[in-house]
Design a protein around this motif. Structure first.
Motif, PDB file in Angstrom:
ATOM      1  N   LEU A 150      -7.513   1.351  -3.574  1.00 25.49           N
ATOM      2  CA  LEU A 150      -7.861   2.613  -2.937  1.00 25.49           C
ATOM      3  C   LEU A 150      -7.656   3.727  -3.952  1.00 25.49           C
ATOM      4  O   LEU A 150      -6.911   3.551  -4.926  1.00 25.49           O
ATOM      5  N   VAL A 151      -8.307   4.866  -3.752  1.00 26.25           N
ATOM      6  CA  VAL A 151      -8.202   6.001  -4.677  1.00 26.25           C
ATOM      7  C   VAL A 151      -7.848   7.248  -3.880  1.00 26.25           C
ATOM      8  O   VAL A 151      -8.380   7.463  -2.790  1.00 26.25           O
ATOM      9  N   GLU A 152      -6.942   8.061  -4.412  1.00 21.99           N
ATOM     10  CA  GLU A 152      -6.462   9.246  -3.699  1.00 21.99           C
ATOM     11  C   GLU A 152      -6.165  10.369  -4.683  1.00 21.99           C
ATOM     12  O   GLU A 152      -6.012  10.133  -5.890  1.00 21.99           O
ATOM     13  N   LEU A 189     -16.810   1.188  -8.235  1.00 20.38           N
ATOM     14  CA  LEU A 189     -15.466   1.445  -7.706  1.00 20.38           C
ATOM     15  C   LEU A 189     -15.554   2.094  -6.335  1.00 20.38           C
ATOM     16  O   LEU A 189     -14.825   1.712  -5.405  1.00 20.38           O
ATOM     17  N   ALA A 190     -16.438   3.077  -6.184  1.00 18.27           N
ATOM     18  CA  ALA A 190     -16.569   3.791  -4.912  1.00 18.27           C
ATOM     19  C   ALA A 190     -16.992   2.854  -3.784  1.00 18.27           C
ATOM     20  O   ALA A 190     -16.515   2.975  -2.649  1.00 18.27           O
ATOM     21  N   GLU A 191     -17.875   1.921  -4.087  1.00 21.59           N
ATOM     22  CA  GLU A 191     -18.304   0.954  -3.068  1.00 21.59           C
ATOM     23  C   GLU A 191     -17.132   0.085  -2.616  1.00 21.59           C
ATOM     24  O   GLU A 191     -16.965  -0.171  -1.416  1.00 21.59           O
ATOM     25  N   ALA A 192     -16.330  -0.343  -3.573  1.00 21.69           N
ATOM     26  CA  ALA A 192     -15.169  -1.174  -3.236  1.00 21.69           C
ATOM     27  C   ALA A 192     -14.161  -0.392  -2.406  1.00 21.69           C
ATOM     28  O   ALA A 192     -13.633  -0.893  -1.401  1.00 21.69           O
ATOM     29  N   VAL A 193     -13.874   0.836  -2.816  1.00 21.71           N
ATOM     30  CA  VAL A 193     -12.905   1.658  -2.098  1.00 21.71           C
ATOM     31  C   VAL A 193     -13.384   1.945  -0.675  1.00 21.71           C
ATOM     32  O   VAL A 193     -12.595   1.912   0.276  1.00 21.71           O
ATOM     33  N   THR A 194     -14.670   2.208  -0.517  1.00 20.44           N
ATOM     34  CA  THR A 194     -15.217   2.465   0.823  1.00 20.44           C
ATOM     35  C   THR A 194     -15.015   1.255   1.735  1.00 20.44           C
ATOM     36  O   THR A 194     -14.584   1.388   2.885  1.00 20.44           O
ATOM     37  N   ARG A 195     -15.311   0.068   1.220  1.00 22.64           N
ATOM     38  CA  ARG A 195     -15.097  -1.151   2.009  1.00 22.64           C
ATOM     39  C   ARG A 195     -13.622  -1.314   2.364  1.00 22.64           C
ATOM     40  O   ARG A 195     -13.277  -1.657   3.511  1.00 22.64           O
TER      41      ARG A 195
END
Length: 209
Positions: A150-152, A189-195
């Motif tokens: 996750l990214v924050e 990365l964004a696709e993975a984090v969204t999932r």
């Protein structure tokens, strides 16, 4: 007031506060947190573990929990708070299905493996600190499985090269830093984090991925 009476009063206050907090979170379908152990404070470790245990006693399989775990300032990669937290999970028989979000994760590959080996659905949040991480911490970011990252921003405390104060609008900068460190595109990365976000917050979204 004697030590025994103060301890009893402290435990009663904690019990009441935790029950009220968990009741509110459950009634609203909110995630629980951020709770955890912060050992950068030199004292009160037993009290912190007592409070965290009271939360863990009330976690059910659908409870998603956001955890803050921090070692002593001179050893930010310390294993101690992580091991204490896992020991509480196991000792209190917290459901193996309950999702966990390790907020602002600042550990190395060994601690990632330790969490993964618990068999729990653990997600690792990478913040703006990625711009100033130690080598071991950077290795940790690269070692996070694609289905657990996750990214924050952790606004407003971690500016990571942007003008203060850090705000949610700067999340793109964090994505760029994390993607570069992991050797992947921002889009991937964004696709993975969204999932992963949809999986962690499935209870709130009313769906499963």
């Amino acid at each position: 007031m004697g030590d025994s009476a103060m301890k009893e009063q402290f435990e009663l206050y904690v019990f009441a506060d935790v029950v009220a907090t968990m009741s509110l979170c459950n009634s609203k379908d909110w995630a629980v947190g951020e709770i955890g152990l912060d050992y950068s404070a030199k004292e009160h470790h037993p009290q912190q573990k007592f409070i965290l245990a009271e939360f863990f006693r009330r976690v059910d399989p659908s409870s998603n929990t956001v955890l803050h775990l921090k070692g002593a300032d001179e050893n930010s990669c310390s294993l101690v708070p992580t091991q204490d937290c896992i020991t509480l999970f196991d000792g209190l028989c917290v459901s193996i299905q309950a999702p966990i979000y390790l907020h602002c994760f600042l550990r190395g590959p060994a601690q990632i493996k330790l969490w993964i080996d618990t068999g729990r659905p653990v997600y690792f949040g990478v913040s703006g600190r990625v711009s100033s991480m130690l080598d071991t911490q950077q290795e940790g970011v690269r070692a996070i499985p694609q289905d657990r990252i996750l990214v924050e921003t952790d606004s407003p405390y971690l500016p990571c090269g942007v003008d203060r104060p850090m705000t949610p609008k700067h999340i793109g900068k964090v994505y760029q830093l994390v993607a570069t460190l992991r050797g992947e595109s921002v889009e991937h990365l964004a696709e993975a984090v969204t999932r992963n976000l949809c999986t962690f917050f499935a209870k709130q979204l009313g769906q499963k991925y």
